[in-house]
Design a protein around this motif. Structure first.
Motif, PDB file in Angstrom:
ATOM      1  N   LEU A  52      12.506 -24.241  46.998  1.00 23.16           N
ATOM      2  CA  LEU A  52      11.496 -23.249  46.653  1.00 23.16           C
ATOM      3  C   LEU A  52      12.062 -22.114  45.792  1.00 23.16           C
ATOM      4  O   LEU A  52      11.327 -21.455  45.074  1.00 23.16           O
ATOM      5  N   MET A  53      13.353 -21.891  45.858  1.00 22.49           N
ATOM      6  CA  MET A  53      13.950 -20.787  45.118  1.00 22.49           C
ATOM      7  C   MET A  53      14.068 -21.075  43.626  1.00 22.49           C
ATOM      8  O   MET A  53      14.077 -20.162  42.822  1.00 22.49           O
ATOM      9  N   LYS A  54      14.163 -22.314  43.252  1.00 20.15           N
ATOM     10  CA  LYS A  54      14.377 -22.645  41.846  1.00 20.15           C
ATOM     11  C   LYS A  54      13.070 -22.791  41.067  1.00 20.15           C
ATOM     12  O   LYS A  54      12.975 -22.363  39.947  1.00 20.15           O
ATOM     13  N   GLY A  55      12.075 -23.459  41.617  1.00 18.20           N
ATOM     14  CA  GLY A  55      10.860 -23.663  40.839  1.00 18.20           C
ATOM     15  C   GLY A  55       9.706 -24.266  41.597  1.00 18.20           C
ATOM     16  O   GLY A  55       8.716 -24.687  40.993  1.00 18.20           O
ATOM     17  N   GLY A  56       9.790 -24.321  42.890  1.00 12.86           N
ATOM     18  CA  GLY A  56       8.719 -24.885  43.702  1.00 12.86           C
ATOM     19  C   GLY A  56       7.374 -24.215  43.519  1.00 12.86           C
ATOM     20  O   GLY A  56       6.344 -24.892  43.448  1.00 12.86           O
ATOM     21  N   PRO A  57       7.328 -22.879  43.406  1.00 10.74           N
ATOM     22  CA  PRO A  57       6.032 -22.213  43.228  1.00 10.74           C
ATOM     23  C   PRO A  57       5.321 -22.582  41.924  1.00 10.74           C
ATOM     24  O   PRO A  57       4.101 -22.478  41.844  1.00 10.74           O
ATOM     25  N   LEU A  58       6.051 -23.027  40.916  1.00  8.86           N
ATOM     26  CA  LEU A  58       5.400 -23.439  39.659  1.00  8.86           C
ATOM     27  C   LEU A  58       4.501 -24.656  39.876  1.00  8.86           C
ATOM     28  O   LEU A  58       3.461 -24.776  39.233  1.00  8.86           O
ATOM     29  N   ASN A  59       4.912 -25.546  40.772  1.00  9.99           N
ATOM     30  CA  ASN A  59       4.084 -26.716  41.070  1.00  9.99           C
ATOM     31  C   ASN A  59       2.755 -26.296  41.675  1.00  9.99           C
ATOM     32  O   ASN A  59       1.694 -26.770  41.260  1.00  9.99           O
ATOM     33  N   VAL A  60       2.828 -25.416  42.650  1.00 10.18           N
ATOM     34  CA  VAL A  60       1.609 -24.957  43.324  1.00 10.18           C
ATOM     35  C   VAL A  60       0.709 -24.223  42.337  1.00 10.18           C
ATOM     36  O   VAL A  60      -0.504 -24.440  42.306  1.00 10.18           O
ATOM     37  N   LEU A  61       1.290 -23.364  41.518  1.00 10.84           N
ATOM     38  CA  LEU A  61       0.518 -22.629  40.525  1.00 10.84           C
ATOM     39  C   LEU A  61      -0.160 -23.574  39.540  1.00 10.84           C
ATOM     40  O   LEU A  61      -1.346 -23.405  39.215  1.00 10.84           O
ATOM     41  N   SER A  62       0.548 -24.589  39.083  1.00  9.02           N
ATOM     42  CA  SER A  62      -0.023 -25.544  38.132  1.00  9.02           C
ATOM     43  C   SER A  62      -1.178 -26.335  38.737  1.00  9.02           C
ATOM     44  O   SER A  62      -2.194 -26.553  38.083  1.00  9.02           O
ATOM     45  N   VAL A  63      -1.010 -26.761  39.982  1.00  9.09           N
ATOM     46  CA  VAL A  63      -2.081 -27.505  40.645  1.00  9.09           C
ATOM     47  C   VAL A  63      -3.307 -26.616  40.837  1.00  9.09           C
ATOM     48  O   VAL A  63      -4.449 -27.050  40.608  1.00  9.09           O
ATOM     49  N   LEU A  64      -3.095 -25.361  41.211  1.00 12.03           N
ATOM     50  CA  LEU A  64      -4.222 -24.446  41.417  1.00 12.03           C
ATOM     51  C   LEU A  64      -4.950 -24.148  40.102  1.00 12.03           C
ATOM     52  O   LEU A  64      -6.184 -24.074  40.077  1.00 12.03           O
ATOM     53  N   ILE A  65      -4.218 -23.990  39.016  1.00  8.65           N
ATOM     54  CA  ILE A  65      -4.861 -23.758  37.713  1.00  8.65           C
ATOM     55  C   ILE A  65      -5.678 -24.971  37.306  1.00  8.65           C
ATOM     56  O   ILE A  65      -6.831 -24.838  36.881  1.00  8.65           O
ATOM     57  N   SER A  66      -5.113 -26.158  37.447  1.00  7.57           N
ATOM     58  CA  SER A  66      -5.860 -27.366  37.102  1.00  7.57           C
ATOM     59  C   SER A  66      -7.051 -27.577  38.025  1.00  7.57           C
ATOM     60  O   SER A  66      -8.104 -28.058  37.592  1.00  7.57           O
ATOM     61  N   MET A  67      -6.906 -27.194  39.282  1.00  4.13           N
ATOM     62  CA  MET A  67      -8.021 -27.312  40.213  1.00  4.13           C
ATOM     63  C   MET A  67      -9.155 -26.365  39.831  1.00  4.13           C
ATOM     64  O   MET A  67     -10.326 -26.727  39.915  1.00  4.13           O
ATOM     65  N   GLY A  68      -8.802 -25.167  39.400  1.00 11.55           N
ATOM     66  CA  GLY A  68      -9.818 -24.229  38.919  1.00 11.55           C
ATOM     67  C   GLY A  68     -10.542 -24.770  37.702  1.00 11.55           C
ATOM     68  O   GLY A  68     -11.769 -24.636  37.587  1.00 11.55           O
ATOM     69  N   CYS A  69      -9.802 -25.393  36.790  1.00 12.71           N
ATOM     70  CA  CYS A  69     -10.433 -26.001  35.619  1.00 12.71           C
ATOM     71  C   CYS A  69     -11.344 -27.157  36.015  1.00 12.71           C
ATOM     72  O   CYS A  69     -12.419 -27.337  35.437  1.00 12.71           O
ATOM     73  N   ALA A  70     -10.912 -27.942  37.008  1.00 10.22           N
ATOM     74  CA  ALA A  70     -11.732 -29.058  37.476  1.00 10.22           C
ATOM     75  C   ALA A  70     -13.014 -28.562  38.131  1.00 10.22           C
ATOM     76  O   ALA A  70     -14.090 -29.143  37.923  1.00 10.22           O
ATOM     77  N   ILE A  71     -12.922 -27.486  38.889  1.00  8.79           N
ATOM     78  CA  ILE A  71     -14.122 -26.912  39.506  1.00  8.79           C
ATOM     79  C   ILE A  71     -15.070 -26.408  38.431  1.00  8.79           C
ATOM     80  O   ILE A  71     -16.282 -26.634  38.496  1.00  8.79           O
ATOM     81  N   SER A  72     -14.527 -25.743  37.428  1.00  9.05           N
ATOM     82  CA  SER A  72     -15.349 -25.245  36.323  1.00  9.05           C
ATOM     83  C   SER A  72     -16.031 -26.392  35.574  1.00  9.05           C
ATOM     84  O   SER A  72     -17.221 -26.313  35.244  1.00  9.05           O
ATOM     85  N   SER A  73     -15.276 -27.459  35.324  1.00  9.35           N
ATOM     86  CA  SER A  73     -15.859 -28.621  34.635  1.00  9.35           C
ATOM     87  C   SER A  73     -16.951 -29.278  35.470  1.00  9.35           C
ATOM     88  O   SER A  73     -17.998 -29.664  34.950  1.00  9.35           O
ATOM     89  N   THR A  74     -16.703 -29.396  36.766  1.00 12.58           N
ATOM     90  CA  THR A  74     -17.677 -30.018  37.638  1.00 12.58           C
ATOM     91  C   THR A  74     -18.962 -29.216  37.722  1.00 12.58           C
ATOM     92  O   THR A  74     -20.073 -29.780  37.652  1.00 12.58           O
ATOM     93  N   ILE A  75     -18.828 -27.908  37.822  1.00 12.28           N
ATOM     94  CA  ILE A  75     -20.018 -27.053  37.882  1.00 12.28           C
ATOM     95  C   ILE A  75     -20.818 -27.160  36.590  1.00 12.28           C
ATOM     96  O   ILE A  75     -22.045 -27.266  36.617  1.00 12.28           O
ATOM     97  N   SER A  76     -20.129 -27.170  35.448  1.00 13.66           N
ATOM     98  CA  SER A  76     -20.856 -27.262  34.175  1.00 13.66           C
ATOM     99  C   SER A  76     -21.509 -28.629  33.993  1.00 13.66           C
ATOM    100  O   SER A  76     -22.572 -28.739  33.381  1.00 13.66           O
ATOM    101  N   LEU A  77     -20.893 -29.685  34.542  1.00 11.96           N
ATOM    102  CA  LEU A  77     -21.517 -31.014  34.468  1.00 11.96           C
ATOM    103  C   LEU A  77     -22.736 -31.103  35.392  1.00 11.96           C
ATOM    104  O   LEU A  77     -23.710 -31.794  35.064  1.00 11.96           O
ATOM    105  N   ILE A  78     -22.676 -30.467  36.534  1.00 10.40           N
ATOM    106  CA  ILE A  78     -23.812 -30.487  37.452  1.00 10.40           C
ATOM    107  C   ILE A  78     -24.990 -29.727  36.871  1.00 10.40           C
ATOM    108  O   ILE A  78     -26.143 -30.145  36.993  1.00 10.40           O
ATOM    109  N   LYS A  79     -24.712 -28.608  36.210  1.00 15.43           N
ATOM    110  CA  LYS A  79     -25.784 -27.793  35.629  1.00 15.43           C
ATOM    111  C   LYS A  79     -26.411 -28.443  34.410  1.00 15.43           C
ATOM    112  O   LYS A  79     -27.536 -28.153  34.081  1.00 15.43           O
ATOM    113  N   ALA A  80     -25.687 -29.318  33.747  1.00 12.24           N
ATOM    114  CA  ALA A  80     -26.192 -29.920  32.502  1.00 12.24           C
ATOM    115  C   ALA A  80     -27.248 -30.966  32.744  1.00 12.24           C
ATOM    116  O   ALA A  80     -27.646 -31.430  33.655  1.00 12.24           O
TER     117      ALA A  80
END
Length: 80
Positions: A52-80
């Motif tokens: 965790l000291m070298k770069g473990g938090p970058l993995n979590v941050l990357s997954v959370l950013i991509s998850m936010g993008c996926a939620i945004s994409s899903t919401i826009s597809l549902i509304k369309a």
């Protein structure tokens, strides 16, 4: 590498609406994995926190950013 399958799915879905953000998140995820493994290799660090000291938090941050993008994409597809 435990989150690789999850990252692929959310990055693919999120990339439908936010391709550049997901691409940068993918590079950050790869960098985080590399640094995570370097933490295991470093014998000077404590075994329990080395990964965790070298770069473990970058993995979590990357997954959370991509998850936010996926939620945004899903919401826009549902509304369309």
């Amino acid at each position: 590498f435990e989150t690789l399958a999850d990252f692929h799915v959310v990055s693919f879905i999120g990339g439908l609406k936010h391709p550049l953000v997901c691409a940068v998140s993918g590079v950050t995820y790869c960098l985080g994995n590399y640094l995570y493994l370097q933490g295991y290799k470093d014998t000077k660090l404590d075994v329990k926190t080395a990964r965790l000291m070298k770069g473990g938090p970058l993995n979590v941050l990357s997954v959370l950013i991509s998850m936010g993008c996926a939620i945004s994409s899903t919401i826009s597809l549902i509304k369309a």
